[in-house]
Design a protein around this motif. Structure first.
Motif, PDB file in Angstrom:
ATOM      1  N   UNK A 284      11.798   0.890 -44.923  1.00  0.00           N
ATOM      2  CA  UNK A 284      11.578   0.686 -43.504  1.00  0.00           C
ATOM      3  C   UNK A 284      10.932  -0.675 -43.289  1.00  0.00           C
ATOM      4  N   UNK A 285      11.194  -1.239 -42.145  1.00  0.00           N
ATOM      5  CA  UNK A 285      10.636  -2.555 -41.826  1.00  0.00           C
ATOM      6  C   UNK A 285       9.680  -2.451 -40.653  1.00  0.00           C
ATOM      7  N   UNK A 286       8.559  -3.140 -40.752  1.00  0.00           N
ATOM      8  CA  UNK A 286       7.623  -3.256 -39.638  1.00  0.00           C
ATOM      9  C   UNK A 286       8.069  -4.415 -38.755  1.00  0.00           C
ATOM     10  N   UNK A 287       7.663  -4.418 -37.493  1.00  0.00           N
ATOM     11  CA  UNK A 287       8.001  -5.567 -36.638  1.00  0.00           C
ATOM     12  C   UNK A 287       7.426  -6.864 -37.204  1.00  0.00           C
ATOM     13  N   UNK A 288       8.077  -7.950 -36.909  1.00  0.00           N
ATOM     14  CA  UNK A 288       7.602  -9.258 -37.362  1.00  0.00           C
ATOM     15  C   UNK A 288       6.432  -9.747 -36.530  1.00  0.00           C
ATOM     16  N   UNK A 289       6.365  -9.332 -35.261  1.00  0.00           N
ATOM     17  CA  UNK A 289       5.288  -9.774 -34.381  1.00  0.00           C
ATOM     18  C   UNK A 289       5.277  -8.907 -33.125  1.00  0.00           C
ATOM     19  N   UNK A 290       4.177  -8.979 -32.395  1.00  0.00           N
ATOM     20  CA  UNK A 290       4.120  -8.401 -31.058  1.00  0.00           C
ATOM     21  C   UNK A 290       4.618  -9.480 -30.113  1.00  0.00           C
ATOM     22  N   UNK A 291       5.703  -9.223 -29.409  1.00  0.00           N
ATOM     23  CA  UNK A 291       6.359 -10.267 -28.622  1.00  0.00           C
ATOM     24  C   UNK A 291       5.686 -10.519 -27.278  1.00  0.00           C
ATOM     25  N   UNK A 292       5.439  -9.455 -26.503  1.00  0.00           N
ATOM     26  CA  UNK A 292       4.885  -9.662 -25.171  1.00  0.00           C
ATOM     27  C   UNK A 292       4.298  -8.371 -24.612  1.00  0.00           C
ATOM     28  N   UNK A 293       3.572  -8.538 -23.542  1.00  0.00           N
ATOM     29  CA  UNK A 293       3.002  -7.447 -22.772  1.00  0.00           C
ATOM     30  C   UNK A 293       3.509  -7.604 -21.346  1.00  0.00           C
ATOM     31  N   UNK A 294       3.866  -6.493 -20.710  1.00  0.00           N
ATOM     32  CA  UNK A 294       4.339  -6.520 -19.320  1.00  0.00           C
ATOM     33  C   UNK A 294       3.350  -5.747 -18.461  1.00  0.00           C
ATOM     34  N   UNK A 295       2.921  -6.374 -17.370  1.00  0.00           N
ATOM     35  CA  UNK A 295       1.972  -5.748 -16.458  1.00  0.00           C
ATOM     36  C   UNK A 295       2.625  -5.511 -15.098  1.00  0.00           C
ATOM     37  N   UNK A 296       2.374  -4.332 -14.537  1.00  0.00           N
ATOM     38  CA  UNK A 296       2.797  -4.047 -13.164  1.00  0.00           C
ATOM     39  C   UNK A 296       1.800  -4.700 -12.220  1.00  0.00           C
ATOM     40  N   UNK A 297       2.300  -5.183 -11.086  1.00  0.00           N
ATOM     41  CA  UNK A 297       1.392  -5.848 -10.162  1.00  0.00           C
ATOM     42  C   UNK A 297       1.878  -5.752  -8.722  1.00  0.00           C
ATOM     43  N   UNK A 298       0.950  -5.819  -7.835  1.00  0.00           N
ATOM     44  CA  UNK A 298       1.220  -5.966  -6.412  1.00  0.00           C
ATOM     45  C   UNK A 298       0.803  -7.353  -5.942  1.00  0.00           C
ATOM     46  N   UNK A 299       0.376  -8.196  -6.870  1.00  0.00           N
ATOM     47  CA  UNK A 299      -0.131  -9.543  -6.563  1.00  0.00           C
ATOM     48  C   UNK A 299       0.501 -10.558  -7.513  1.00  0.00           C
ATOM     49  N   UNK A 300       1.808 -10.631  -7.515  1.00  0.00           N
ATOM     50  CA  UNK A 300       2.529 -11.441  -8.492  1.00  0.00           C
ATOM     51  C   UNK A 300       2.069 -12.897  -8.542  1.00  0.00           C
ATOM     52  N   UNK A 301       2.060 -13.637  -7.446  1.00  0.00           N
ATOM     53  CA  UNK A 301       1.658 -15.054  -7.544  1.00  0.00           C
ATOM     54  C   UNK A 301       0.237 -15.237  -8.078  1.00  0.00           C
ATOM     55  N   UNK A 302      -0.674 -14.391  -7.626  1.00  0.00           N
ATOM     56  CA  UNK A 302      -2.067 -14.507  -8.072  1.00  0.00           C
ATOM     57  C   UNK A 302      -2.204 -14.201  -9.557  1.00  0.00           C
ATOM     58  N   UNK A 303      -1.493 -13.190 -10.030  1.00  0.00           N
ATOM     59  CA  UNK A 303      -1.536 -12.842 -11.456  1.00  0.00           C
ATOM     60  C   UNK A 303      -0.953 -13.966 -12.307  1.00  0.00           C
ATOM     61  N   UNK A 304       0.180 -14.511 -11.898  1.00  0.00           N
ATOM     62  CA  UNK A 304       0.789 -15.612 -12.647  1.00  0.00           C
ATOM     63  C   UNK A 304      -0.172 -16.788 -12.706  1.00  0.00           C
ATOM     64  N   UNK A 305      -0.737 -17.159 -11.586  1.00  0.00           N
ATOM     65  CA  UNK A 305      -1.673 -18.295 -11.556  1.00  0.00           C
ATOM     66  C   UNK A 305      -2.863 -18.054 -12.472  1.00  0.00           C
ATOM     67  N   UNK A 306      -3.411 -16.839 -12.450  1.00  0.00           N
ATOM     68  CA  UNK A 306      -4.588 -16.518 -13.262  1.00  0.00           C
ATOM     69  C   UNK A 306      -4.262 -16.635 -14.745  1.00  0.00           C
ATOM     70  N   UNK A 307      -3.169 -16.039 -15.184  1.00  0.00           N
ATOM     71  CA  UNK A 307      -2.818 -16.075 -16.604  1.00  0.00           C
ATOM     72  C   UNK A 307      -2.443 -17.478 -17.067  1.00  0.00           C
ATOM     73  N   UNK A 308      -1.761 -18.241 -16.233  1.00  0.00           N
ATOM     74  CA  UNK A 308      -1.453 -19.631 -16.584  1.00  0.00           C
ATOM     75  C   UNK A 308      -2.759 -20.394 -16.776  1.00  0.00           C
TER      76      UNK A 308
END
Length: 171
Positions: free
Chosen positions: A1-25
């Motif tokens: 069996x093979x383990x994943x090579x990496x954790x690729x990404x995390x997805x977050x649900x939001x009601x404040x898309x522009x604000x969340x994008x700006x904060x994480x950037x």
């Protein structure tokens, strides 16, 4: 069996898309790779996206009463990088709500605009053997949470040239 090579990404649900994008950037010194009214991808390295946002209209902040994700952690290469990020974010009014030396890591926890917790950290041990020795010592078993620290005091000690081993050693 093979383990994943990496954790690729995390997805977050939001009601404040522009604000969340700006904060994480801002926090991750990242960049927006793709974005529309429904979906956005942010990255800070060679991965096409590390954090994604799905505009669901969600409006309830997570609490300890909710099951699910507790936090996402991002590891820096050095204490200087972590402290530089702390100083940069503090200068624009983004401050950690918790700073703690867990033993294996020195960590700063932040809350994003939706209330999700983000850990910015460094690994305190240079090798797996040193980490194993720490776990085997019983120190982590005696205190698995860690010891809180004052971030500004740690910055001052770092800038004064105190040895890295002393700065990351858990009291």
């Amino acid at each position: 069996m093979a383990s994943p090579a990496k954790l690729a990404h995390v997805v977050l649900r939001t009601g404040r898309l522009p604000e969340m994008v700006d904060w994480y950037v801002q926090v991750l010194e990242g960049r927006l790779v793709f974005g529309n009214d429904m979906l956005a991808f942010v990255t800070y390295d060679d991965e096409h996206h590390r954090v994604a946002f799905l505009a669901t209209g969600a409006s309830q902040r997570p609490t300890d009463a909710h099951s699910g994700l507790h936090h996402v952690a991002f590891t820096y290469d050095s204490l200087g990088d972590l402290l530089g990020t702390y100083r940069r974010l503090k200068s624009v009014g983004v401050q950690p709500f918790w700073t703690i030396n867990h033993g294996p890591t020195t960590s700063m926890y932040y809350e994003d605009p939706e209330g999700n917790h983000i850990e910015l950290q460094i690994d305190n041990f240079a090798t797996d053997a040193e980490l194993a020795d720490f776990f085997d010592s019983g120190a982590f078993d005696a205190n698995p949470i860690g010891v809180e620290f004052d971030a500004d005091e740690l910055v001052a000690r770092f800038e004064a040239g105190e040895p890295l081993a002393d700065l990351v050693r858990r009291p």
